[in-house]
Every structure is written in structure tokens, then in C-alpha cells.
Motif scaffolding. Structure first.
Motif, PDB file in Angstrom:
ATOM      1  N   GLU A   1       0.816  -1.270   0.033  1.00 30.36           N
ATOM      2  CA  GLU A   1      -0.041  -0.175  -0.087  1.00 30.36           C
ATOM      3  C   GLU A   1       0.914   1.255   0.003  1.00 30.36           C
ATOM      4  OE1 GLU A   1      -2.468  -0.454   3.396  1.00 30.36           O
ATOM      5  OE2 GLU A   1      -4.030  -1.554   2.294  1.00 30.36           O
ATOM      6  N   LEU A   2       1.905   1.173   0.802  1.00 30.93           N
ATOM      7  CA  LEU A   2       2.937   2.264   0.836  1.00 30.93           C
ATOM      8  C   LEU A   2       3.614   2.578  -0.530  1.00 30.93           C
ATOM      9  CD1 LEU A   2       4.258   4.605   2.714  1.00 30.93           C
ATOM     10  CD2 LEU A   2       5.968   2.781   3.006  1.00 30.93           C
ATOM     11  N   ILE A   3       4.007   1.271  -1.072  1.00 30.15           N
ATOM     12  CA  ILE A   3       4.295   1.515  -2.246  1.00 30.15           C
ATOM     13  C   ILE A   3       3.502   2.086  -3.373  1.00 30.15           C
ATOM     14  CG2 ILE A   3       5.353   0.207  -4.303  1.00 30.15           C
ATOM     15  CD1 ILE A   3       6.706  -1.585  -2.340  1.00 30.15           C
ATOM     16  N   ARG A   4       2.527   1.606  -3.426  1.00 26.93           N
ATOM     17  CA  ARG A   4       1.115   1.861  -4.263  1.00 26.93           C
ATOM     18  C   ARG A   4       1.163   3.648  -3.962  1.00 26.93           C
ATOM     19  NH1 ARG A   4      -1.645  -2.063  -3.566  1.00 26.93           N
ATOM     20  NH2 ARG A   4      -2.971  -1.159  -1.927  1.00 26.93           N
ATOM     21  N   LYS A   5       0.805   4.009  -2.897  1.00 25.01           N
ATOM     22  CA  LYS A   5       0.700   5.100  -2.540  1.00 25.01           C
ATOM     23  C   LYS A   5       1.934   6.230  -2.876  1.00 25.01           C
ATOM     24  CE  LYS A   5      -0.329   8.459   1.547  1.00 25.01           C
ATOM     25  NZ  LYS A   5      -0.441   8.493   2.825  1.00 25.01           N
ATOM     26  N   ARG A   6       3.138   5.641  -2.483  1.00 25.21           N
ATOM     27  CA  ARG A   6       4.348   6.367  -3.297  1.00 25.21           C
ATOM     28  C   ARG A   6       4.235   6.402  -4.615  1.00 25.21           C
ATOM     29  NH1 ARG A   6       4.122   7.921   1.302  1.00 25.21           N
ATOM     30  NH2 ARG A   6       5.680   7.882   2.872  1.00 25.21           N
ATOM     31  N   ARG A   7       3.793   5.384  -5.212  1.00 31.32           N
ATOM     32  CA  ARG A   7       3.793   5.385  -6.878  1.00 31.32           C
ATOM     33  C   ARG A   7       2.833   6.447  -7.359  1.00 31.32           C
ATOM     34  NH1 ARG A   7       3.197   0.166  -7.642  1.00 31.32           N
ATOM     35  NH2 ARG A   7       5.213  -0.405  -7.819  1.00 31.32           N
ATOM     36  N   SER A   8       1.597   6.247  -6.675  1.00 32.61           N
ATOM     37  CA  SER A   8       0.679   7.141  -7.008  1.00 32.61           C
ATOM     38  C   SER A   8       0.967   8.495  -6.888  1.00 32.61           C
ATOM     39  CB  SER A   8      -0.677   6.874  -6.182  1.00 32.61           C
ATOM     40  OG  SER A   8      -1.663   7.762  -6.652  1.00 32.61           O
TER      41      SER A   8
ATOM     42  N   ALA B   1       3.922   9.665  -6.776  1.00 30.77           N
ATOM     43  CA  ALA B   1       5.163  10.043  -7.895  1.00 30.77           C
ATOM     44  C   ALA B   1       4.403  10.338  -9.200  1.00 30.77           C
ATOM     45  CB  ALA B   1       6.080   8.890  -7.825  1.00 30.77           C
ATOM     46  N   LEU B   2       3.491   9.421  -9.399  1.00 30.23           N
ATOM     47  CA  LEU B   2       2.976   9.643 -11.082  1.00 30.23           C
ATOM     48  C   LEU B   2       2.223  10.962 -10.848  1.00 30.23           C
ATOM     49  CD1 LEU B   2       1.573   6.004 -11.524  1.00 30.23           C
ATOM     50  CD2 LEU B   2       3.339   7.212 -12.798  1.00 30.23           C
ATOM     51  N   SER B   3       1.483  11.234  -9.842  1.00 32.57           N
ATOM     52  CA  SER B   3       0.415  12.668  -9.781  1.00 32.57           C
ATOM     53  C   SER B   3       1.498  13.718  -9.699  1.00 32.57           C
ATOM     54  CB  SER B   3      -0.285  12.560  -8.369  1.00 32.57           C
ATOM     55  OG  SER B   3      -0.855  13.760  -8.355  1.00 32.57           O
ATOM     56  N   LYS B   4       2.627  13.799  -9.076  1.00 33.95           N
ATOM     57  CA  LYS B   4       3.638  14.629  -9.028  1.00 33.95           C
ATOM     58  C   LYS B   4       4.111  14.891 -10.439  1.00 33.95           C
ATOM     59  CE  LYS B   4       7.753  16.349  -6.922  1.00 33.95           C
ATOM     60  NZ  LYS B   4       8.905  15.853  -6.030  1.00 33.95           N
TER      61      LYS B   4
END
Length: 218
Positions: free
Chosen positions: A59-66, A68-71
Motif C-alpha cells: 500500500e505504501l509503495i502503491r501510495k508512493r507510486r501514485s 510520484a505519478l501524480s507529481k
């Protein structure tokens, strides 16, 4: 007495040993079972903890990936906006440059003999629009010195329009590059035939044409 007590003591020892042996076996069985259950419990706790940790990590990776993608999307969108703004600003400067060049060309034209002839035509056109009558004509300081024969122009227009026409030169000069402002003193209507006024009215179409010529490949 001593002889008869010996077998009893031996039996007690055997009984105690048997009880102890059985108790030991039961204890070992209980301990083994407890160890087995403890190991299973520990394994289940470890497995659950691992799954929970993996889930949290995922979930943390997904959140960070999300994030990062959003940024990244925001940065790309911002970059595109900046580039578009700069491009529009660049195009606007080019268009403004063309307009300024047109103004400079006009300033050169108003000093020619052809302009004097065109100015007379503009006065006639303005009077036609106003329908004749008493018309005040405002010229800039330079054009006031051209010595235009307003009486002759009015006479010609009177014959053309079939009604009296009187042209009066305004008391104050106009602050514009060239052309004129004509005002019907009877109707109170004013028409703007100045160079600036004509350019402003044609500006929208002029901008479109200039942009099309400059950026036809974009």
C-alpha cells in the motif's frame, strides 16, 4: 516386621516410579503439544505479521507510486502550460512587432502627396455617412496646415447629396497620427476616421491574418 515391610516399600517405590513415569510422559506430551501449538501460533503470528507488513509495504509503495505519478503529471502539465504561455507570449510579441511596423509605415504614408488626396476622400466619406448638413471636421496639427479647401469639398458634396453641406474646421487639433473625426453639429453624431480608429476596427481581422501568415506551419 522388617521382612514383611520390604515388599511394601518396594511396591511403593514402584508405584511412585510408575506414577512419576506416567506423569513425566504426560508432562512431556503436554510440553511437546504446547511447543507444537506455540510454534504453530508463532508461525501464524509471523505469517500474519509478514502478510500485514507486505500489505502495508504494498500500500505504501502503491501510495508512493501514485504520489510520484501524480507529481510527475503535475510537473508535465505545469511544463506544458509554461511552454504554451511562453509560446503565446512569443507569438504575441511577433504580432505586436508587425503592428508597430504597420504604424511606422502609416506614419510615413501620411507625409506623402497621395495621403492628402486620400484625406479628402475620407472627409467626403465621413460626410456621406453623417448625411450632410453642418459637419465639424477635426484634423491633427500637421494636416490642419495642408490648407485643404473645405468650402470646395462641401460644395461638391452638396450637389452629390442634394442638400446643403457646410464643413467647419474644429477649433482644436486632434491628437492622432492621421485621418479625421467628423461630427454632425445638427444630429450630434460623431464618426472616427482616424488612422488609429481604422486600425483598431480592423485589428481583430488583422491579428488573425498576421498570425496565420506568421504561424501557418504551427
Amino acid at each position: 516386621m522388617k521382612v514383611s515391610s520390604m515388599p511394601l516399600a518396594g511396591d511403593l517405590d514402584k508405584l511412585v516410579n510408575a506414577v512419576l513415569s506416567k506423569a513425566k510422559e504426560e508432562a512431556e506430551s503436554i510440553i511437546a503439544k504446547a511447543k507444537d501449538e506455540a510454534e504453530k501460533y508463532i508461525k501464524s503470528v509471523v505469517e500474519e505479521s509478514r502478510r500485514k507488513a507486505e500489505k502495508e509495504a504494498s500500500e505504501l509503495i502503491r501510495k508512493r507510486r501514485s504520489e510520484a505519478l501524480s507529481k510527475r503529471r503535475s510537473e508535465v502539465a505545469r511544463a506544458r502550460t509554461d511552454v504554451t504561455r511562453e509560446l503565446l507570449g512569443f507569438k504575441e510579441k511577433l504580432i505586436e512587432g508587425v503592428v508597430e511596423e504597420v504604424k511606422r509605415e502609416v506614419q510615413a504614408i501620411v507625409r506623402t502627396k497621395e495621403y492628402e488626396e486620400r484625406l479628402v476622400d475620407m472627409i467626403k466619406e465621413a460626410v456621406r455617412v453623417l448625411g450632410g448638413g453642418v459637419v465639424e471636421v477635426k484634423l491633427n496639427k500637421r494636416d490642419r496646415g495642408l490648407g485643404l479647401d473645405l468650402t470646395a469639398i462641401a460644395s461638391e458634396l452638396s450637389q452629390e447629396l442634394g442638400r446643403p453641406v457646410e464643413l467647419r474646421l474644429a477649433s482644436e487639433p486632434g491628437n492622432f497620427t492621421g485621418g479625421l473625426i467628423a461630427k454632425s453639429l445638427e444630429a450630434g453624431i460623431e464618426v472616427d476616421y482616424t488612422v488609429e480608429g481604422i486600425l483598431e476596427r480592423k485589428w481583430k481581422r488583422l491579428r488573425s491574418e498576421v498570425a496565420k501568415i506568421l504561424f501557418s506551419e504551427s
